[in-house]
Write a protein that holds these residues in place. Structure first.
Motif, mmCIF file in Angstrom:
data_model
loop_
_atom_site.group_PDB
_atom_site.id
_atom_site.type_symbol
_atom_site.label_atom_id
_atom_site.label_comp_id
_atom_site.label_asym_id
_atom_site.label_seq_id
_atom_site.Cartn_x
_atom_site.Cartn_y
_atom_site.Cartn_z
ATOM 1 N N LYS A 241 -8.028 -1.892 5.188
ATOM 2 C CA LYS A 241 -8.551 0.102 5.875
ATOM 3 C C LYS A 241 -7.482 0.602 5.579
ATOM 4 O O LYS A 241 -6.329 0.701 6.475
ATOM 5 C CB LYS A 241 -9.674 -0.488 7.248
ATOM 6 C CG LYS A 241 -10.578 -0.648 7.014
ATOM 7 C CD LYS A 241 -10.824 -0.519 8.353
ATOM 8 C CE LYS A 241 -12.851 -0.907 8.242
ATOM 9 N NZ LYS A 241 -13.551 -0.729 9.948
ATOM 10 N N GLN A 242 -7.804 1.897 4.361
ATOM 11 C CA GLN A 242 -6.801 2.790 4.354
ATOM 12 C C GLN A 242 -6.665 3.917 5.293
ATOM 13 O O GLN A 242 -7.771 3.714 6.535
ATOM 14 C CB GLN A 242 -6.575 3.997 3.317
ATOM 15 C CG GLN A 242 -6.776 2.625 1.672
ATOM 16 C CD GLN A 242 -5.982 3.782 0.585
ATOM 17 O OE1 GLN A 242 -6.252 4.241 0.699
ATOM 18 N NE2 GLN A 242 -6.354 2.640 -0.540
ATOM 19 N N TYR A 243 -5.877 3.862 6.217
ATOM 20 C CA TYR A 243 -5.472 5.127 6.915
ATOM 21 C C TYR A 243 -4.669 6.451 7.872
ATOM 22 O O TYR A 243 -3.857 5.903 8.441
ATOM 23 C CB TYR A 243 -5.678 4.386 8.753
ATOM 24 C CG TYR A 243 -4.400 3.368 8.726
ATOM 25 C CD1 TYR A 243 -3.322 3.311 10.158
ATOM 26 C CD2 TYR A 243 -4.980 2.207 8.681
ATOM 27 C CE1 TYR A 243 -2.637 2.718 9.942
ATOM 28 C CE2 TYR A 243 -3.730 0.983 8.849
ATOM 29 C CZ TYR A 243 -2.295 1.118 9.314
ATOM 30 O OH TYR A 243 -1.635 0.344 8.876
ATOM 31 N N LEU A 244 -4.749 6.964 6.976
ATOM 32 C CA LEU A 244 -2.721 7.315 6.685
ATOM 33 C C LEU A 244 -4.184 9.333 6.381
ATOM 34 O O LEU A 244 -3.545 9.722 5.618
ATOM 35 C CB LEU A 244 -2.318 7.545 5.468
ATOM 36 C CG LEU A 244 -1.267 6.460 5.397
ATOM 37 C CD1 LEU A 244 -1.113 5.518 4.423
ATOM 38 C CD2 LEU A 244 -0.275 6.454 6.031
ATOM 39 N N ALA A 245 -5.231 9.301 6.717
ATOM 40 C CA ALA A 245 -5.342 10.468 6.882
ATOM 41 C C ALA A 245 -4.251 11.605 7.344
ATOM 42 O O ALA A 245 -4.399 13.189 7.093
ATOM 43 C CB ALA A 245 -6.672 10.783 7.520
ATOM 44 N N ALA A 246 -3.507 11.195 8.106
ATOM 45 C CA ALA A 246 -2.803 12.350 9.123
ATOM 46 C C ALA A 246 -2.077 13.230 7.948
ATOM 47 O O ALA A 246 -1.377 14.023 8.174
ATOM 48 C CB ALA A 246 -1.727 11.682 10.200
ATOM 49 N N VAL A 247 -1.681 12.447 7.052
ATOM 50 C CA VAL A 247 -0.877 12.902 5.816
ATOM 51 C C VAL A 247 -1.544 12.542 4.741
ATOM 52 O O VAL A 247 -1.056 11.924 3.170
ATOM 53 C CB VAL A 247 0.748 12.273 5.416
ATOM 54 C CG1 VAL A 247 1.449 12.868 6.898
ATOM 55 C CG2 VAL A 247 0.714 10.721 5.483
ATOM 56 N N PRO A 248 -2.679 13.529 4.792
ATOM 57 C CA PRO A 248 -3.470 13.410 2.867
ATOM 58 C C PRO A 248 -2.413 13.726 1.606
ATOM 59 O O PRO A 248 -3.308 12.865 0.773
ATOM 60 C CB PRO A 248 -4.482 14.505 3.314
ATOM 61 C CG PRO A 248 -4.270 15.651 4.338
ATOM 62 C CD PRO A 248 -3.028 14.485 5.050
ATOM 63 N N ASP A 249 -1.457 14.065 1.579
ATOM 64 C CA ASP A 249 -1.567 14.512 0.215
ATOM 65 C C ASP A 249 -0.265 13.109 0.223
ATOM 66 O O ASP A 249 0.071 13.778 -0.988
ATOM 67 C CB ASP A 249 -0.254 15.736 0.353
ATOM 68 C CG ASP A 249 -1.062 17.184 0.564
ATOM 69 O OD1 ASP A 249 -2.261 17.379 0.403
ATOM 70 O OD2 ASP A 249 -0.574 17.931 0.985
ATOM 71 N N TYR A 250 0.418 12.505 0.753
ATOM 72 C CA TYR A 250 1.285 11.751 0.957
ATOM 73 C C TYR A 250 0.121 10.196 1.540
ATOM 74 O O TYR A 250 1.280 9.437 0.978
ATOM 75 C CB TYR A 250 2.328 11.890 1.150
ATOM 76 C CG TYR A 250 2.753 13.358 1.238
ATOM 77 C CD1 TYR A 250 3.403 13.039 -0.263
ATOM 78 C CD2 TYR A 250 2.362 14.194 1.963
ATOM 79 C CE1 TYR A 250 4.073 15.063 0.081
ATOM 80 C CE2 TYR A 250 3.160 15.270 2.199
ATOM 81 C CZ TYR A 250 4.099 15.924 0.694
ATOM 82 O OH TYR A 250 4.844 16.928 0.141
ATOM 83 N N GLY A 251 -0.363 9.810 2.157
ATOM 84 C CA GLY A 251 -1.039 9.071 2.254
ATOM 85 C C GLY A 251 -1.207 8.048 1.143
ATOM 86 O O GLY A 251 -1.093 6.566 1.309
ATOM 87 N N PRO A 252 -1.964 8.089 -0.189
ATOM 88 C CA PRO A 252 -2.182 7.839 -1.790
ATOM 89 C C PRO A 252 -1.063 6.257 -1.480
ATOM 90 O O PRO A 252 -0.821 5.521 -1.714
ATOM 91 C CB PRO A 252 -2.844 7.265 -1.960
ATOM 92 C CG PRO A 252 -4.050 8.845 -1.885
ATOM 93 C CD PRO A 252 -2.933 9.358 -0.724
ATOM 94 N N GLY A 253 -0.142 7.507 -2.115
ATOM 95 C CA GLY A 253 1.355 6.711 -2.593
ATOM 96 C C GLY A 253 1.680 6.298 -1.319
ATOM 97 O O GLY A 253 2.259 4.878 -1.641
ATOM 98 N N LEU A 254 1.438 6.349 -0.030
ATOM 99 C CA LEU A 254 2.146 5.578 0.953
ATOM 100 C C LEU A 254 1.454 4.696 0.974
ATOM 101 O O LEU A 254 2.027 3.171 1.156
ATOM 102 C CB LEU A 254 2.608 6.294 2.184
ATOM 103 C CG LEU A 254 3.670 7.156 2.474
ATOM 104 C CD1 LEU A 254 2.986 8.422 3.819
ATOM 105 C CD2 LEU A 254 4.857 6.880 2.698
ATOM 106 N N GLU A 255 0.111 4.295 0.954
ATOM 107 C CA GLU A 255 -0.560 3.151 0.848
ATOM 108 C C GLU A 255 -0.217 1.640 -0.515
ATOM 109 O O GLU A 255 -0.241 0.705 -0.358
ATOM 110 C CB GLU A 255 -2.085 3.677 0.783
ATOM 111 C CG GLU A 255 -2.642 4.021 1.872
ATOM 112 C CD GLU A 255 -3.163 2.707 2.612
ATOM 113 O OE1 GLU A 255 -2.783 1.690 2.830
ATOM 114 O OE2 GLU A 255 -3.754 3.168 4.127
ATOM 115 N N ARG A 256 -0.021 2.738 -1.926
ATOM 116 C CA ARG A 256 0.937 1.928 -2.344
ATOM 117 C C ARG A 256 1.498 1.598 -2.467
ATOM 118 O O ARG A 256 1.991 0.034 -2.792
ATOM 119 C CB ARG A 256 0.793 3.128 -4.076
ATOM 120 C CG ARG A 256 -1.253 3.241 -4.270
ATOM 121 C CD ARG A 256 -0.811 4.038 -6.061
ATOM 122 N NE ARG A 256 0.274 4.811 -5.824
ATOM 123 C CZ ARG A 256 -0.882 6.204 -5.791
ATOM 124 N NH1 ARG A 256 -1.819 6.027 -5.411
ATOM 125 N NH2 ARG A 256 0.381 7.315 -6.078
#
Length: 308
Positions: A241-256
């Motif tokens: 479960k992805q849970y990086l909503a606190a940094v929406p601009d950078y969350g997808p990259g951090l998840e990758r």
């Protein structure tokens, strides 16, 4: 990364921030705390294999400092002792449920690293080598000279992964539960650049400060290549479960980057396996405890057969 909604900014790793899962931490209320995984504070010792092994919860001396250790369950022939390592900001009580479940099948221990839980604060800066010396002392109490399987969450997973290659004589298997990436500093610097808004940059800087020797463990965690621990069984479990909503601009990259970091840990062994806990955020052993238990039991079984 955000650990859980009830976490607070008070813990220096930024547990209420989007980067908390980089090292792992979750504030727990007094109602959550448990003295030991088997529900006792017994300091009795269990004589097994000719050695007195710690049972219950007890503080041991390591280089003049007090380290809190909890062990439960009985030794079982040909079954390695399991030692659980918590994430940054967590004490052994966070692992109590997992320890209790596993102790029904055999001996399992956990401990508070210096700066965490009921252990002493570190006397000075720590390195992976010095925290590894504390782990070695815990293993002496947990398993004597017998084989062990290390199961670590977040920062505890990174410590286990760094420790195992240099201690092949005793570490016969590993389970890494959403372990901190072996290149976490580079991942974070690239994922949230200096040009980022102050809110995101603050998350990055707080986490970098911890990885570079900040509170509570004063532990410096440099990036590095993953060394081989041979052909021991290794299971790497990542959150689904992805849970990086606190940094929406950078969350997808951090998840990758986080997922790539999990794949890097596969270099630990020629018998490594990567899986995803589909319904879990960072705390896999709390969100899907059965996933953690099954992975640990598989590694124990494989280590017991092939770990000599």
């Amino acid at each position: 990364m955000l650990a859980r909604s009830r976490t607070t900014v008070a813990i220096a790793l930024g547990c209420a921030l989007a980067t908390a899962a980089l090292v792992g931490c979750e504030a727990s209320s007094s109602a959550d705390r448990q003295v030991s995984a088997d529900g006792t504070t017994d300091n009795a010792e269990d004589r097994a294999g000719g050695k007195d092994l710690l049972t219950g919860t007890k503080k041991i001396d390591v280089g003049g400092q007090s380290v809190n250790v909890s062990c439960a369950g009985r030794e079982v022939a040909d079954r390695p002792v399991v030692v659980l390592l918590s994430g940054g900001g967590d004490g052994l009580e966070k692992l109590a449920g997992l320890q209790k479940t596993l102790s029904g099948e055999g001996r399992v221990c956990s401990y508070d690293r210096l700066g965490e839980g009921a252990s002493d604060k570190p006397a000075g800066p720590q390195t992976l080598e010095s925290t590894g010396e504390v782990l070695s002392a815990v293993l002496d109490q947990a398993a004597g000279d017998g084989p062990v399987v290390l199961a670590g969450h977040s920062l505890g997973g990174l410590i286990a992964g760094r420790y195992a290659p240099g201690h092949r004589d005793r570490v016969k298997g590993l389970v890494l539960m959403d372990a901190t990436s072996p290149t976490q500093i580079a991942d974070l610097v690239e994922g949230i650049p200096e040009s980022a808004p102050a809110s995101a940059a603050g998350l990055r800087d707080q986490t970098l400060a911890i990885l570079r020797g900040g509170e509570p463990e004063l532990l410096t965690v440099p990036d590095g290549d993953v060394r081989s621990a041979g052909d021991i069984p290794v299971e790497v479990i990542q959150h689904g479960k992805q849970y990086l909503a606190a940094v929406p601009d950078y969350g997808p990259g951090l998840e990758r980057a986080w997922s790539e970091g999990q794949r890097k840990w596969l270099a630990l062994s020629s018998r490594s396996k990567l899986s995803t806990a589909a319904e879990s955020e960072h705390y896999i052993y709390l969100d899907q405890p059965e996933v953690a238990v099954e992975a640990i039991e598989r590694v124990i079984s494989q280590a017991g057969v092939d770990g000599e």
